[in-house]
Design an enzyme around this catalytic site. Structure first.
Site, PDB file in Angstrom:
ATOM      1  CD  GLU A   1      -2.710   1.175   2.572  1.00 37.05           C
ATOM      2  OE1 GLU A   1      -3.005   0.329   3.144  1.00 37.05           O
ATOM      3  OE2 GLU A   1      -3.370   2.125   2.531  1.00 37.05           O
TER       4      GLU A   1
ATOM      5  NE  ARG B   1       3.546  -7.558  11.263  1.00 36.65           N
ATOM      6  CZ  ARG B   1       3.732  -7.080   9.387  1.00 36.65           C
ATOM      7  NH1 ARG B   1       2.156  -7.613   9.191  1.00 36.65           N
ATOM      8  NH2 ARG B   1       3.703  -5.394   9.410  1.00 36.65           N
TER       9      ARG B   1
ATOM     10  CE  LYS C   1       2.204   0.644   5.326  1.00 33.39           C
ATOM     11  NZ  LYS C   1       2.766   0.328   2.978  1.00 33.39           N
TER      12      LYS C   1
HETATM   13  P1  ATP Z   1       1.660  -1.974   7.659  1.00 36.15           P
HETATM   14  O1  ATP Z   1       0.327  -1.936   8.546  1.00 36.15           O
HETATM   15  O2  ATP Z   1       2.303  -1.199   8.221  1.00 36.15           O
HETATM   16  O3  ATP Z   1       1.300  -0.655   6.767  1.00 36.15           O
HETATM   17  P2  ATP Z   1       1.734  -3.949   5.849  1.00 36.15           P
HETATM   18  O4  ATP Z   1       0.643  -5.098   6.292  1.00 36.15           O
HETATM   19  O5  ATP Z   1       0.012  -3.207   5.750  1.00 36.15           O
HETATM   20  O6  ATP Z   1       1.991  -3.040   6.836  1.00 36.15           O
HETATM   21  P3  ATP Z   1       1.474  -3.327   3.026  1.00 36.15           P
HETATM   22  O7  ATP Z   1       2.373  -2.447   2.380  1.00 36.15           O
HETATM   23  O8  ATP Z   1       0.249  -3.332   2.872  1.00 36.15           O
HETATM   24  O9  ATP Z   1       1.803  -2.841   4.368  1.00 36.15           O
HETATM   25  O10 ATP Z   1       3.044  -4.365   2.900  1.00 36.15           O
HETATM   26  C1  ATP Z   1       2.983  -4.973   1.701  1.00 36.15           C
HETATM   27  C2  ATP Z   1       3.565  -6.275   1.640  1.00 36.15           C
HETATM   28  O11 ATP Z   1       4.341  -6.162   2.539  1.00 36.15           O
HETATM   29  C3  ATP Z   1       2.378  -7.058   1.951  1.00 36.15           C
HETATM   30  O12 ATP Z   1       1.986  -8.611   1.178  1.00 36.15           O
HETATM   31  C4  ATP Z   1       2.283  -7.863   3.499  1.00 36.15           C
HETATM   32  O13 ATP Z   1       2.321  -8.733   3.928  1.00 36.15           O
HETATM   33  C5  ATP Z   1       4.149  -7.553   3.320  1.00 36.15           C
HETATM   34  N1  ATP Z   1       4.509  -7.470   4.685  1.00 36.15           N
HETATM   35  C6  ATP Z   1       4.450  -6.104   5.362  1.00 36.15           C
HETATM   36  N2  ATP Z   1       4.762  -6.206   6.356  1.00 36.15           N
HETATM   37  C7  ATP Z   1       5.479  -7.478   6.633  1.00 36.15           C
HETATM   38  C8  ATP Z   1       6.758  -8.196   7.717  1.00 36.15           C
HETATM   39  N3  ATP Z   1       6.806  -7.022   8.468  1.00 36.15           N
HETATM   40  N4  ATP Z   1       7.082  -9.154   7.417  1.00 36.15           N
HETATM   41  C9  ATP Z   1       6.865 -10.142   6.771  1.00 36.15           C
HETATM   42  N5  ATP Z   1       6.198  -9.290   5.346  1.00 36.15           N
HETATM   43  C10 ATP Z   1       4.998  -8.192   5.827  1.00 36.15           C
HETATM   44 MG    MG Z   2      -1.431  -3.692   4.280  1.00 29.04          MG
END
Ligand code: ATP
Ligand code: MG
Length: 556
Positions: free
Chosen positions: A35, A261, A271
């Site tokens: 995102e 994760r 984020k």
């Molecule tokens: P946030 O909650 O901080 O916004 P998010 O998981 O929503 O993080 P995204 O931009 O949606 O962030 O993540 C893109 C991809 O990266 C998704 O497939 C997510 O599962 C993966 N991802 C994000 N954070 C992690 C993490 N700590 N470990 C492994 N994969 C991750």
């Molecule tokens: Mg997300």
């Protein structure tokens, strides 16, 4: 390199191998779906290395798809930084960059299809009421009074939503599933909401936006993704993922798989929280070298290979755990130990005068030294030498016990690559601080032992008559606790003293030519890189990447 970097076997490669063997798929198509509401961090690197790595290892494809369904938080700056970071990590997406917003028209049509099948309705409960009606893990939810509207009415109201006929929060479209489901995500989830916000790509075309759970599965299906990998929090949502795809007319039904994760000590991988650190000025931007954002790690001197190696080592499982920061640090340390040229840098300069300089056997004006002890192909360089040098304050004491392996009055040390010297006296200021050390050099002692002269150790130096007066930034952990994400107030855990700025380090003269992208081992100090933000032509600023070895402090 590629074969070395192959993803080690894990439960996902097992699934893929099974699928290929059973003929369920004849290729692998993955995607990385960030995102664009912030910069990428080390957790994303895990997902990137897995998704792009699977595509590489199985000769398949991996799409980069921006999951841009929330116009309020998303921005072109983030889109551009994410593309840059993925490429910097060494990966290239298949074809064009995709966006969930590319599919807004199709998503809208699928929403209409659900309405027409009696599987979606426009709800006019307030967001608070929707939350209340949803129930809890222990109690089932209650049906909304708007749940049984006719298809015709729902069509008209959804149209009205699309045309700006509702204020935000006054109406939404919900899937009609089961308010008593044990999975809360299945209790008539909202699939469209009203938002009067300009979207980074679609501008003001839409005032209704599809929700993540509705959008994600359909985007995967449109792109014919075979294996859709996400993190464990989405385990329950898999029911909704499958429900949506089962109830719309689409010819593809990808499968979602969940992995744990990456949680890394002393680091924030949310984020929202990273945004706070940046916007409230706790750090120097998204690329602050203390952050484990990809851009922060880059500015800190991490190489793409070191981050990929870290992701390879942590592996892919379903077990939640927290990885030690030292695991990440080892990866860059090993990389730089093998590849970074050596240089001499005196961080806290103390003048040293060779009183017998110029006497027979003490006349060297420079030394030729290898740039790397194990890599002759990295060549040699000249280090200048004269009567006056700088050594580090920590390398001299007037008196010291036997454990002190450096210079003390009456004691002998070897100057790195140079002479053995013996300290004879020192000068002090009015506060008793040593300002200058006088030594006698042992004649003809460069690079060889001298009968009867046993130096206690080796210390580094820089010629005080020919050096680069440069700025060096030292970093400690940004947080005072290993798990700041769990703290009630994580901002209170920021260590305000985690940056030490050395305005005037005495650096080997050749370092004035260092460019952004260069890294060095400053002998006996650590690995340093050229800072990309504050360096100017001929005036590089150096960032500490990592210490030479794990110190007690770093393990604390
Ligand atoms: P946030 O909650 O901080 O916004 P998010 O998981 O929503 O993080 P995204 O931009 O949606 O962030 O993540 C893109 C991809 O990266 C998704 O497939 C997510 O599962 C993966 N991802 C994000 N954070 C992690 C993490 N700590 N470990 C492994 N994969 C991750
Ligand atoms: Mg997300």
């Amino acid at each position: 390199m590629d074969s070395v970097e192959k993803i080690p076997r894990n439960f996902i490669t097992d699934i893929i191998d099974d699928d290929l063997k059973a003929g369920r798929h004849d290729h692998v198509a993955t995607r990385f779906p960030p995102e664009p509401n912030g910069y990428l961090h080390i957790g994303h690197a895990k997902s990137i290395c897995l998704n792009f790595g699977l595509a590489r290892d199985y000769h398949g494809t991996c799409n980069l798809r921006f999951d841009d369904t929330n116009p309020v938080k998303e921005d072109m700056e983030y889109i551009n930084s994410i593309k840059r970071d993925v490429q910097w990590l060494g990966f290239q997406w298949s074809g064009e960059v995709r966006h969930s917003s590319d599919y807004f028209d199709q998503l809208y049509q699928f929403a209409l299809e659900l309405i027409d099948k009696g599987l979606a309705y426009v709800d006019e409960l307030t967001p608070e009421a929707i939350r209340e009606y949803r129930g809890t893990l222990k109690e089932p939810g209650k049906n909304s009074p708007y749940r049984d509207r006719s298809i015709k009415e729902n069509r008209a109201l959804f149209e009205k939503m699309k045309n700006g006929g509702f204020e935000e929060g006054k109406a939404c479209l919900r899937a009609k599933i089961d308010m008593a489901s044990p999975f809360i995500c299945m209790r008539d989830p909202v699939i469209y909401r009203v938002r009067y916000a300009t979207h980074a790509l679609t501008g003001d075309k839409w005032c209704i936006y599809p929700m993540y759970d509705f959008t994600h599965c359909i985007s995967d299906a449109i792109e014919h993704i075979t294996h859709s990998i996400c993190t464990l929090e989405f385990q329950d949502n898999r029911r909704l993922y499958d429900w949506v795809l089962e109830h719309i007319s689409i010819d593809c039904h990808p499968h979602q798989y969940e992995m744990s994760r990456l949680n890394l000590e002393y680091s924030i991988t949310s984020k929202r929280k990273l945004n706070l650190l940046v916007n409230e000025g706790y750090v120097d931007g998204w690329d602050d070298p203390r952050l484990t954002t990809i851009s922060g790690l880059r500015r800190r001197g991490y190489t793409p290979a070191s981050i990929r190696e870290f992701c390879r080592r942590i592996g892919v499982t379903k077990q939640e755990n927290t990885v030690e920061m030292t695991a990440l640090e080892s990866c860059i340390r090993e990389d730089l130990n093998a590849n970074a040229p050596r240089a001499m840098a005196v961080l806290h300069p103390l003048k040293l005068v060779i009183d017998n300089y110029g006497a027979a056997g003490v006349t060297a004006t420079s030394f030729t030294v290898p740039n790397h002890p194990d890599k002759p192909e990295l060549g040699t360089r000249e280090i200048s030498f004269s009567k006056e040098l700088f050594i580090d304050e920590a390398d001299f004491r007037e008196e010291a016990n036997k454990q002190y392996k450096r210079l003390k009055l009456g004691g002998l040390v070897r100057l790195r690559h140079g002479y053995i010297v013996k300290a004879t006296s020192c000068e002090k200021d009015e506060n008793g601080k040593v300002t200058c050390v006088h030594v006698e050099a042992i004649p003809n002692s460069i690079g060889c032992d001298v009968e009867g002269c046993k130096p206690k150790g080796v210390i580094h130096f820089v010629d005080a008559n020919h050096y680069f007066d440069g700025k060096v930034m030292l970093y400690q952990r940004l947080f005072t606790v290993p798990n700041p994400g769990a703290a009630e107030d994580f901002l209170a855990c920021v260590d305000k003293n985690s940056v030490e700025v050395i305005e005037h380090a005495a650096l080997e003269a050749s370092l004035a030519q260092a460019k952004v992208g260069d890294s060095f081992q400053f002998e006996r100090e650590g690995y340093f890189c050229v800072d990309s933000k504050y360096s100017t032509e001929g005036h590089p600023v150096f960032n500490l990447t990592v210490a030479l070895r794990e110190t007690k402090k770093a393990q604390a």
